[in-house]
Write a protein that holds these residues in place. Structure first.
Motif, short mmCIF file in Angstrom:
data_model
loop_
_atom_site.label_atom_id
_atom_site.label_comp_id
_atom_site.label_asym_id
_atom_site.label_seq_id
_atom_site.Cartn_x
_atom_site.Cartn_y
_atom_site.Cartn_z
N GLN A 38 96.08 58.35 -39.46
CA GLN A 38 95.61 59.58 -38.82
C GLN A 38 94.66 59.30 -37.65
O GLN A 38 94.27 60.22 -36.92
CB GLN A 38 94.90 60.48 -39.85
CG GLN A 38 95.83 61.06 -40.90
CD GLN A 38 96.80 62.08 -40.32
OE1 GLN A 38 96.53 62.72 -39.32
NE2 GLN A 38 97.97 62.22 -40.94
N GLN A 58 84.38 68.47 -43.88
CA GLN A 58 84.91 67.16 -43.52
C GLN A 58 84.53 66.86 -42.07
O GLN A 58 84.82 67.65 -41.17
CB GLN A 58 86.44 67.15 -43.66
CG GLN A 58 87.09 65.81 -43.35
CD GLN A 58 88.62 65.87 -43.44
OE1 GLN A 58 89.22 66.87 -43.02
NE2 GLN A 58 89.23 64.85 -43.98
N LYS A 71 92.15 63.60 -28.96
CA LYS A 71 92.70 64.60 -28.01
C LYS A 71 91.96 65.93 -28.15
O LYS A 71 91.71 66.63 -27.17
CB LYS A 71 94.19 64.81 -28.28
CG LYS A 71 95.07 63.69 -27.81
CD LYS A 71 96.51 64.18 -27.87
CE LYS A 71 97.48 63.04 -28.03
NZ LYS A 71 98.80 63.49 -28.46
N ARG A 75 89.90 67.91 -25.23
CA ARG A 75 90.29 69.24 -24.76
C ARG A 75 89.22 70.29 -25.06
O ARG A 75 88.90 71.11 -24.22
CB ARG A 75 91.61 69.65 -25.43
CG ARG A 75 92.12 71.02 -24.99
CD ARG A 75 93.54 71.26 -25.46
NE ARG A 75 93.68 70.84 -26.84
CZ ARG A 75 94.73 70.18 -27.32
NH1 ARG A 75 95.73 69.88 -26.55
NH2 ARG A 75 94.77 69.83 -28.59
N GLN A 81 88.13 71.89 -36.24
CA GLN A 81 89.47 71.44 -35.84
C GLN A 81 90.54 71.89 -36.82
O GLN A 81 91.70 72.02 -36.44
CB GLN A 81 89.45 69.89 -35.75
CG GLN A 81 90.71 69.24 -35.18
CD GLN A 81 91.60 68.60 -36.25
OE1 GLN A 81 91.24 68.51 -37.44
NE2 GLN A 81 92.78 68.15 -35.83
N GLN A 82 90.15 72.15 -38.07
CA GLN A 82 91.16 72.49 -39.08
C GLN A 82 90.55 73.23 -40.26
O GLN A 82 89.36 73.14 -40.52
CB GLN A 82 91.81 71.21 -39.63
CG GLN A 82 90.78 70.27 -40.23
CD GLN A 82 91.40 69.11 -41.00
OE1 GLN A 82 91.48 69.17 -42.22
NE2 GLN A 82 91.82 68.08 -40.28
N GLY A 112 96.33 61.52 -47.29
CA GLY A 112 95.06 62.06 -46.81
C GLY A 112 93.89 61.45 -47.55
O GLY A 112 94.05 60.46 -48.29
N THR A 113 92.75 62.06 -47.39
CA THR A 113 91.53 61.50 -47.95
C THR A 113 91.60 61.37 -49.48
O THR A 113 92.22 62.19 -50.16
CB THR A 113 90.33 62.39 -47.54
OG1 THR A 113 89.12 61.72 -47.86
CG2 THR A 113 90.34 63.73 -48.23
N LYS A 124 100.12 76.92 -33.70
CA LYS A 124 100.76 78.05 -33.00
C LYS A 124 101.48 78.99 -33.98
O LYS A 124 101.82 80.11 -33.62
CB LYS A 124 101.76 77.53 -31.96
CG LYS A 124 101.10 76.82 -30.80
CD LYS A 124 100.27 77.80 -29.99
CE LYS A 124 99.52 77.06 -28.89
NZ LYS A 124 98.47 77.87 -28.26
N GLY A 128 96.59 80.25 -34.35
CA GLY A 128 95.69 79.39 -33.58
C GLY A 128 94.82 78.49 -34.43
O GLY A 128 93.88 77.87 -33.92
N GLU A 132 95.75 72.74 -42.91
CA GLU A 132 96.14 71.55 -43.69
C GLU A 132 96.37 71.95 -45.14
O GLU A 132 95.60 72.74 -45.70
CB GLU A 132 95.03 70.49 -43.61
CG GLU A 132 95.37 69.22 -44.38
CD GLU A 132 94.25 68.18 -44.34
OE1 GLU A 132 93.25 68.39 -43.64
OE2 GLU A 132 94.37 67.17 -45.04
#
Ligand code: V0V
Length: 144
Positions: A38, A58, A71, A75, A81-82, A112-113, A124, A128, A132
């Motif tokens: 990741q 997290q 990224k 941006r 982020q999630q 994952g963790t 999308k 928006g 996860e």
């Protein structure tokens, strides 16, 4: 969905962020790991004397600029982020969401963790928000 598993925050420097969250909000790391696939160094935080079943925070720091977190920071800068949900069976939930027309990022779940199995819904297709799905692994502490 069982519950909110964690909210993921992109940070440029994990150690600095850990110090900030402990000093400011009294949150401490219960788990830290590097996930090469990741492209992250990450930590799961809980309130020092909190409810053991609480959702985690997290912190996600990039290992490389071309990683998902690298990224994102480029941006949008640091921030949420999630949003992650705990599920019993990530294959089953992924199939259900695909059947509803949502795009899952991976054909098969990835690691994952703490030994969890994870997949993501494309932001999308979820208003928006990068969603996860987390099927906890053997090292999960949230139901202790
Ligand atoms: C991108 N977009 C987002 C977003 N990332 N919107 C909301 N939340 C995010 N986190 C938007 C972006 O602004 C674009 O909107 C659009 O999606 C497509 O962007 P893109 O440039 O094509 O996509 P990329 O290359 O930035 O990739 C985005 C995805 C990527 C979501 C595909 O970040 C990814 O594969 N994420 C899943 C893996 C991940 O996040 N790993 C790090 C955490 P406009 O401009 O078109 O409107 S690892 C982890 O959570 C672990 C280990 C764990 O919990 O156990």
């Amino acid at each position: 969905m069982r519950r909110i598993d964690h909210v993921g925050i992109a940070v440029p420097d994990l150690d600095e962020a850990l110090a900030f969250y402990e000093k400011t909000f009294g949150l401490v790391a219960e788990h830290e790991e590097v996930n090469e696939e990741q492209g992250v160094r990450e930590a799961m935080l809980v309130p020092a004397d909190g409810d053991p079943g609480t959702a985690r925070l997290q912190l996600l720091a990039p290992l490389r600029p071309d990683s998902a977190i690298g990224k994102f920071l480029d941006r949008s800068g640091p921030g949420i982020q999630q949003m992650a949900y705990t599920v019993d069976d990530v294959d089953e939930t992924s199939a259900e969401l695909r059947a509803k027309g949502l795009r899952l990022l991976y054909d098969a779940p990835r690691r994952g963790t703490a030994g969890s199995r994870i997949n993501f819904v494309h932001p999308k297709d979820a208003g928006g928000v990068l969603v996860e799905l987390v099927e906890p692994g053997g090292l999960d502490h949230s139901s202790d």
